[in-house]
Enzyme design. Structure first.
Site, short mmCIF file in Angstrom:
data_model
loop_
_atom_site.label_atom_id
_atom_site.label_comp_id
_atom_site.label_asym_id
_atom_site.label_seq_id
_atom_site.Cartn_x
_atom_site.Cartn_y
_atom_site.Cartn_z
N TYR A 1 -71.43 -10.51 8.45
CA TYR A 1 -70.51 -11.64 8.47
C TYR A 1 -71.19 -12.99 8.60
CZ TYR A 1 -66.29 -14.39 9.10
OH TYR A 1 -65.30 -15.32 8.93
N LYS B 1 -84.72 1.64 6.77
CA LYS B 1 -83.75 2.54 6.15
C LYS B 1 -83.15 1.78 4.98
CE LYS B 1 -79.24 4.75 6.74
NZ LYS B 1 -78.05 4.95 7.62
N ARG C 1 -72.41 -2.96 2.91
CA ARG C 1 -71.56 -2.96 4.09
C ARG C 1 -71.62 -4.28 4.85
NH1 ARG C 1 -69.30 2.48 4.98
NH2 ARG C 1 -68.29 1.48 6.73
N ILE D 1 -81.94 9.43 6.26
CA ILE D 1 -80.88 9.38 7.29
C ILE D 1 -79.60 9.68 6.53
CG2 ILE D 1 -79.63 7.98 8.96
CD1 ILE D 1 -82.22 6.51 9.55
N TYR E 1 -82.55 -1.66 9.06
CA TYR E 1 -81.48 -0.98 8.32
C TYR E 1 -80.89 -1.95 7.33
CZ TYR E 1 -77.02 1.66 7.79
OH TYR E 1 -75.93 2.33 7.32
N THR F 1 -73.48 3.45 11.08
CA THR F 1 -72.29 3.24 10.24
C THR F 1 -71.39 4.47 10.25
OG1 THR F 1 -73.57 1.79 8.78
CG2 THR F 1 -71.48 2.65 7.93
#
Length: 298
Positions: free
Chosen positions: A111, A166, A142, A207, A137, A47
């Site tokens: 999406y 993550k 997001r 991270i 992740y 990201t």
């Protein structure tokens, strides 16, 4: 614990641009700085690396540069290899493995809004396409897509090379839930403001966005916590609170790229639209808070 898995202090690398193109020389220089300041692994094209607006060729070049710079060092490469199309994620994962990455980080599909079974099948196909370690992740803020605890644990149990997640949901309860039900799972913090709480709950690394700017601070915090020196780790986490918060005063990576430019670590301040420079008010706020820290240069 498997020696091949990737844990510890990790940096979600920014992607520097110059005249609209990938600034390869600066990118390599930034990775070398991470190596010199105690980071255990770098994470290209996540990201923070603006992966959503990179071309596939640029994505691959970033992985190649990271692998080349980290070769013959202690630092591993956990390459971003996610997509909302499973076949594209598989292609990136295979590329990362072929070109020497130590593992991949794969974001939830965005999406599409897949079901939990769709997520399971997506990740199972990615994991079965490579032999290197895979870190899930989870960043629903997001992607609009949350991996449920049960799905994460099922993937961990069913796929030999999926070793953890993550967690960037900002939800401490989720991290407690995961480790209470599967203590062998590796949980990595993806939210700088709560790095210490996640590590003290049994997390095995971070991270970090802020570690682009302060890799030495992040490395020390992480290693102290993983050595059970929790009071010392908390001191560093508390000291970093202001910078961690301002790094998210606008959408990541807008603030951290501005901070890197202010610190003289990047020669230009460029983003890929629709991301753009922070407001003048936030730029000043970032600059003022940076004065509280000793930022090492090259």
């Amino acid at each position: 614990m498997d020696k091949n898995i990737i844990i510890g202090a990790m940096t979600a690398l920014i992607t520097p641009f110059k005249d609209g193109k990938l600034d390869e020389a600066t990118y390599a220089k930034l990775i070398k700085r991470q190596i010199d300041n105690g980071i255990d692994a770098v994470v290209p094209v996540g990201t923070t690396g603006e992966s959503a607006t990179l071309t596939h060729d640029e994505h691959r070049v970033c992985i190649e540069i990271a692998v080349d710079v980290c070769k013959n060092t202690h630092v591993k490469v956990l390459a971003g290899a996610g997509s909302n199309a499973t076949h594209e994620a598989v292609g990136l994962a295979k590329f990362a493995q072929t070109h020497g990455a130590d593992g991949i980080l794969s974001v939830t599909p965005y999406y599409n809004k897949p079901t939990q079974n769709g997520l399971y099948l997506h990740y199972k196909e990615i994991a079965s396409s490579v032999e290197i370690p895979v870190l899930l992740y989870n960043v629903p803020g997001r992607t609009g897509c949350e991996i449920a605890t049960d799905t994460i644990i099922k993937l961990f149990n069913d796929c030999q090379n999926i070793y953890g997640v993550k967690e960037a949901s900002g939800n401490i309860d989720k991290c407690v839930d995961l480790l209470a039900h599967e203590p062998r799972l590796v949980v990595v913090s993806g939210e700088d403001a709560i790095n210490y709480p996640i590590l003290s709950n049994g997390g095995k690394g971070v991270i970090s966005v802020t570690s682009n700017l302060l890799p030495d601070y992040t490395s020390k915090l992480t290693h102290l916590a993983m050595d059970n020196e929790f009071l010392k780790a908390k001191e560093i986490n508390d000291a970093m609170y202001n910078i961690n918060k301002v790094m998210f005063c606008e959408s990541n990576p807008i603030p951290v790229k501005a901070a890197m430019y202010i610190a003289g670590l990047t020669p230009t301040l460029e983003y890929r639209l629709p991301l753009c420079e922070p407001s003048s008010e936030n730029m000043k706020k970032i600059e003022n808070i940076m004065k509280q820290y000793n930022i090492k240069g090259f």
